[in-house]
Scaffold this motif. Structure first.
Motif, PDB file in Angstrom:
ATOM      1  N   SER A 132      29.287  46.074  44.265  1.00 28.72           N
ATOM      2  CA  SER A 132      30.304  45.784  43.260  1.00 28.72           C
ATOM      3  C   SER A 132      30.078  46.644  42.012  1.00 28.72           C
ATOM      4  CB  SER A 132      30.273  44.297  42.879  1.00 28.72           C
ATOM      5  OG  SER A 132      28.997  43.933  42.381  1.00 28.72           O
ATOM      6  N   GLU A 133      29.289  47.707  42.158  1.00 26.46           N
ATOM      7  CA  GLU A 133      29.000  48.589  41.031  1.00 26.46           C
ATOM      8  C   GLU A 133      30.155  49.548  40.802  1.00 26.46           C
ATOM      9  OE1 GLU A 133      25.553  51.742  39.494  1.00 26.46           O
ATOM     10  OE2 GLU A 133      25.335  50.647  41.395  1.00 26.46           O
TER      11      GLU A 133
ATOM     12  N   GLY B 177      40.053  40.945  44.224  1.00 23.55           N
ATOM     13  CA  GLY B 177      38.941  41.619  44.886  1.00 23.55           C
ATOM     14  C   GLY B 177      39.092  41.609  46.395  1.00 23.55           C
ATOM     15  N   HIS B 178      38.785  42.748  47.021  1.00 26.35           N
ATOM     16  CA  HIS B 178      38.897  42.897  48.477  1.00 26.35           C
ATOM     17  C   HIS B 178      37.623  43.515  49.043  1.00 26.35           C
ATOM     18  CE1 HIS B 178      43.402  42.404  48.430  1.00 26.35           C
ATOM     19  NE2 HIS B 178      43.234  42.894  47.209  1.00 26.35           N
TER      20      HIS B 178
ATOM     21  N   GLY C 144      33.978  40.027  47.218  1.00 26.05           N
ATOM     22  CA  GLY C 144      35.258  40.326  46.581  1.00 26.05           C
ATOM     23  C   GLY C 144      35.335  39.754  45.180  1.00 26.05           C
ATOM     24  N   ARG C 145      34.749  38.566  44.983  1.00 27.42           N
ATOM     25  CA  ARG C 145      34.753  37.954  43.655  1.00 27.42           C
ATOM     26  C   ARG C 145      33.882  38.747  42.691  1.00 27.42           C
ATOM     27  NH1 ARG C 145      33.987  33.424  45.395  1.00 27.42           N
ATOM     28  NH2 ARG C 145      36.171  32.784  45.455  1.00 27.42           N
ATOM     29  N   ARG C 146      32.724  39.232  43.154  1.00 24.49           N
ATOM     30  CA  ARG C 146      31.866  40.045  42.286  1.00 24.49           C
ATOM     31  C   ARG C 146      32.576  41.331  41.870  1.00 24.49           C
ATOM     32  NH1 ARG C 146      27.874  39.095  46.161  1.00 24.49           N
ATOM     33  NH2 ARG C 146      27.643  41.325  46.591  1.00 24.49           N
ATOM     34  N   ARG C 147      33.306  41.913  42.796  1.00 25.22           N
ATOM     35  CA  ARG C 147      34.036  43.136  42.460  1.00 25.22           C
ATOM     36  C   ARG C 147      35.121  42.863  41.420  1.00 25.22           C
ATOM     37  NH1 ARG C 147      34.163  45.437  48.720  1.00 25.22           N
ATOM     38  NH2 ARG C 147      32.108  46.459  48.582  1.00 25.22           N
TER      39      ARG C 147
ATOM     40  N   GLY D  75      38.713  38.736  49.829  1.00 25.78           N
ATOM     41  CA  GLY D  75      37.738  39.095  50.847  1.00 25.78           C
ATOM     42  C   GLY D  75      38.263  40.169  51.772  1.00 25.78           C
ATOM     43  N   GLU D  76      38.141  39.910  53.080  1.00 20.12           N
ATOM     44  CA  GLU D  76      38.553  40.884  54.088  1.00 20.12           C
ATOM     45  C   GLU D  76      39.927  40.569  54.663  1.00 20.12           C
ATOM     46  OE1 GLU D  76      36.590  39.323  58.160  1.00 20.12           O
ATOM     47  OE2 GLU D  76      35.128  39.691  56.570  1.00 20.12           O
TER      48      GLU D  76
END
Length: 220
Positions: free
Chosen positions: A85-86, A114-115, A129-132, A157-158
């Motif tokens: 998620s960087e 987020g995906h 996805g949430r971290r992104r 997510g995916e």
């Protein structure tokens, strides 16, 4: 004789109607386009009128129009390395452009979705996805955007891949920023002056340098 004249007129009227319908139908079938489409050859002739009618009919919401403007003005998507998620330099540059746009419209709320790609479990990818999404939001906040205007952090997510594959795919590892709506207590919104908001002149301006704004890839 009178009866024959009436009958002849009826036949001619029916024939005329049939020919007219046939002509219209043949033109549509022949060109594959509705009548009058040749007036809009460049695809823009009637769009302002259609938008205006759509807004007044309630078919097009103001937020949708601004959302289209946002998507046509700046990139709405950033991508990530595998299992990360960087924010890299490219992602930060795109978020700088998003922040410059968002600052021009303080009455508007935005969401970041987020995906992930399909590698890994559903639950893990939901968290990733949430971290992104959180990393993107934190960076936008570091660029002067109020966190209260970034209404939702949503992880898909995916579940919504751009490329249908079970393998690693960078294009699926992304966040997408979208217009959510308007701040309910803003004076312009209360006055219903939506057009003044969405057609406001956009100034890209200069963007102050910021850090990664999200702490990179946080622990699970």
């Amino acid at each position: 004789m009178t009866h024959q004249r009436h009958s002849r007129r009826a036949v001619l009227a029916t024939l005329g109607s049939t020919l007219a319908l046939t002509a219209c139908g043949s033109l549509t079938v022949e060109t594959g386009r509705p009548l009058g489409a040749h007036l809009d050859q460049n695809g823009t002739f009637g769009q302002p009128t259609r938008n205006n009618i759509g807004v007044h009919n309630g078919d097009i919401r103001w937020a949708e129009i601004l959302g289209e403007r946002f998507a046509n003005t700046v990139p709405t998507t950033i991508n990530f390395a595998f299992n990360s998620s960087e924010l890299d330099a490219v992602a930060r540059n795109i978020l700088n452009q998003q922040a410059a746009f968002i600052r021009n419209f303080p009455e508007v709320r935005f969401s970041v979705y987020g995906h992930t790609d399909a590698v890994g479990s559903n639950s893990y990818n939901q968290r990733l996805g949430r971290r992104r999404a959180r990393a993107a939001v934190n960076y936008l906040v570091s660029q002067g955007i109020s966190r209260s205007r970034l209404q939702a952090l949503v992880s898909l997510g995916e579940s919504q891949p751009i490329v249908a594959t079970d393998g690693e795919e960078r294009r699926n590892r992304r966040t997408v920023t979208e217009v959510t709506g308007f701040l309910e207590n803003d004076p312009l919104v209360l006055d219903g002056r939506y057009a003044e908001i969405i057609y406001r002149t956009y100034r890209s301006g200069s963007v102050s340098a910021g850090g990664s704004g999200g702490g990179g890839a946080a622990a699970e």
